[in-house]
Design an enzyme around this catalytic site. Structure first.
Site, PDB file in Angstrom:
ATOM      1  N   ASP A 175      10.091   5.720 -10.310  1.00 43.68           N
ATOM      2  CA  ASP A 175       9.733   6.359 -11.579  1.00 43.68           C
ATOM      3  C   ASP A 175      10.499   7.656 -11.806  1.00 43.68           C
ATOM      4  O   ASP A 175      10.781   8.030 -12.949  1.00 43.68           O
ATOM      5  CB  ASP A 175       8.228   6.640 -11.619  1.00 43.68           C
ATOM      6  CG  ASP A 175       7.429   5.381 -11.960  1.00 43.68           C
ATOM      7  OD1 ASP A 175       8.038   4.305 -12.059  1.00 43.68           O
ATOM      8  OD2 ASP A 175       6.194   5.481 -12.120  1.00 43.68           O
TER       9      ASP A 175
ATOM     10  N   SER B 149       0.817  -1.212   0.000  1.00 46.10           N
ATOM     11  CA  SER B 149       0.000   0.000   0.000  1.00 46.10           C
ATOM     12  C   SER B 149       0.856   1.270   0.000  1.00 46.10           C
ATOM     13  O   SER B 149       1.513   1.578  -0.983  1.00 46.10           O
ATOM     14  CB  SER B 149      -0.946  -0.048   1.212  1.00 46.10           C
ATOM     15  OG  SER B 149      -1.898   0.972   1.167  1.00 46.10           O
TER      16      SER B 149
ATOM     17  N   LYS C 240      -0.689  -4.308  -3.080  1.00 42.11           N
ATOM     18  CA  LYS C 240      -1.981  -3.814  -2.592  1.00 42.11           C
ATOM     19  C   LYS C 240      -2.121  -2.372  -3.077  1.00 42.11           C
ATOM     20  O   LYS C 240      -1.680  -1.429  -2.444  1.00 42.11           O
ATOM     21  CB  LYS C 240      -2.044  -3.908  -1.072  1.00 42.11           C
ATOM     22  CG  LYS C 240      -3.446  -3.791  -0.477  1.00 42.11           C
ATOM     23  CD  LYS C 240      -3.782  -2.369  -0.146  1.00 42.11           C
ATOM     24  CE  LYS C 240      -5.139  -2.237   0.497  1.00 42.11           C
ATOM     25  NZ  LYS C 240      -5.541  -0.844   0.726  1.00 42.11           N
TER      26      LYS C 240
END
Length: 424
Positions: free
Chosen positions: A300, A289, A314
């Site tokens: 990224d 999460s 998740k």
């Protein structure tokens, strides 16, 4: 005979026509399903072998409806709703574990560090087969949480199946107060700070900034190892703020719900306390999460090197909605996406460098490490003992490094990142 066949065909056509009409009526009349529900409710009240109150029947119906949606949507009666609020803002009693459902089986997402569950040896990926001798097969997630939690000092017996074991084992774990302190730090070497986030709660970013500030009072920060292993997640806004600590600008994460217009972006902004030093991030199957949001954003943006093992996956957003009677529902309303548009759900974050954790051998146990200072009649140093002041500070870190091959690699990499970037 011919007439009988035609009659049977006529009856079949009429039956199909009635069925189609009934389906269309259901589609055209939004209250038709509610009428069926009311009929079933009445039948249960009138004819079921035991007396059950209407409130209990309605509550169980809501539980079942939400439970069928996905593993994370749930109905919380007033008492459970209150406990859920405490788990992100204060202190609660339990064993310190994050759990989820996997194909109807209760699975350990991650034990919280230094809690009874962690000390009992529970690991990410373990299946909980029984709670106090009761099978978990038909339990909802919230019912399982309720049974595992309990008064401080009282034990709960869990039958566990480890992922690398063929035979389940039963462990007795004594419940304790679970404090919500989410940041731990240690100096790995002069200028290299290890920061462990155990979860994301109301105070995580504040604790992180405090740890960084205190360390930089006496050290020039050369690099950070951010450990998100076995961090089950927590609050979205804290994941965004932690990411923002290491990013000056750009998208951190976006959430997308059912409607295309429901997209919401969370972006970084330049701040005076931004950390610009080399960064290595540790993740594993217990990173879930909010942990995956941070790891995905840093990956990224090429801000940090992600190492370890693929994360839990998740990537769904739950909205907690309070109801007038003090109860509440937790409803999945959107999915998380990394800045590059990758969905975290069921995919997780793949590390830039995959390094499986190696269980330390007995000879690597810090209890078996002997140094000069441990020898009888050893010579004292000028500081009055067998170690320098700097070594005394990092003694705990030395033991951590001995037993953790992933952490050793992270430290070496964070030291070499400036050189690697120059070569690139």
């Amino acid at each position: 005979m011919r007439f009988a066949r035609w009659l049977a065909l006529f009856v079949l056509v009429i039956t199909l026509a009635i069925s189609v009409t009934s389906i269309k009526a259901d589609e055209e009349d939004p209250f038709a399903p509610l009428k069926r529900f009311s009929q079933v409710l009445g039948l249960v009240e009138d004819y079921y072998v035991k007396d059950i109150s209407r409130k209990e029947l309605i509550d169980d119906s809501i539980k079942g409806m939400l439970q069928q949606l996905d593993p994370h949507s749930a109905y919380m009666p007033p008492e459970e709703f209150k406990e859920m609020q405490q788990s992100t803002s204060g202190e609660f009693s339990g064993i310190g574990i994050e759990i989820s459902m996997d194909n109807g089986r209760l699975i350990v997402v991650s034990p919280i560090e230094d809690t009874p569950a962690d000390k009992a040896g529970l690991r990410s990926g373990d299946f909980i087969i029984e709670i106090n001798g009761e099978s978990t097969q038909d339990l909802s997630l919230m019912d399982a949480v309720k049974k595992i939690r309990g008064p401080k000092g009282k034990a709960v017996n869990l039958t566990i199946l480890h992922t690398d074991s063929q035979k389940p084992e039963t462990v007795s774990i004594v419940r304790d107060s679970i404090p919500i302190h989410s940041v731990k730090n240690e100096s790995l070497d002069d200028g290299y700070l290890y920061v462990r986030l155990t979860r994301f709660n109301d105070n995580t970013t504040e604790e992180l900034h405090k740890a960084l500030k205190e360390y930089t009072k006496d050290h020039q920060l050369k690099g950070v190892v951010l450990d998100l292993r076995n961090n089950p997640g927590g609050l979205l806004n804290q994941a965004v703020k932690v990411s923002d600590t290491f990013l000056e600008d750009g998208l951190i994460v976006y959430i997308q719900g059912k409607s295309q217009t429901s997209r919401k972006d969370y972006k970084a902004s330049k701040q005076s306390g931004d950390v610009k030093t080399p960064l290595v991030v540790l993740i594993n199957a217990g990173s879930a999460s909010a942990s995956e949001i941070v790891a995905g954003a840093l990956q990224d943006h090429h801000r940090g090197l992600i190492i370890g093992e693929r994360s839990f996956g998740k990537g769904s957003v739950q909205t907690v909605i309070p109801l007038p009677d003090g109860s509440g529902i937790k409803l999945t309303t959107a999915l998380y996406y990394t800045p590059n548009g990758r969905s975290i759900q069921a995919e997780g974050i793949k590390p830039d460098l995959s390094i499986p954790f190696e269980k330390p051998k007995e000879q690597d146990d810090p209890r078996f490490i002997i140094r000069e200072q441990d020898l009888s009649r050893h010579l004292e140093s000028a500081n009055g003992n067998g170690t320098s002041a700097k070594d005394k500070i990092s003694e705990k870190a030395a033991k951590m490094l001995v037993r953790d091959n992933q952490l050793r690699m992270a430290l070496e990499l964070v030291k070499q990142l400036p050189t690697i970037k120059k070569l690139q």
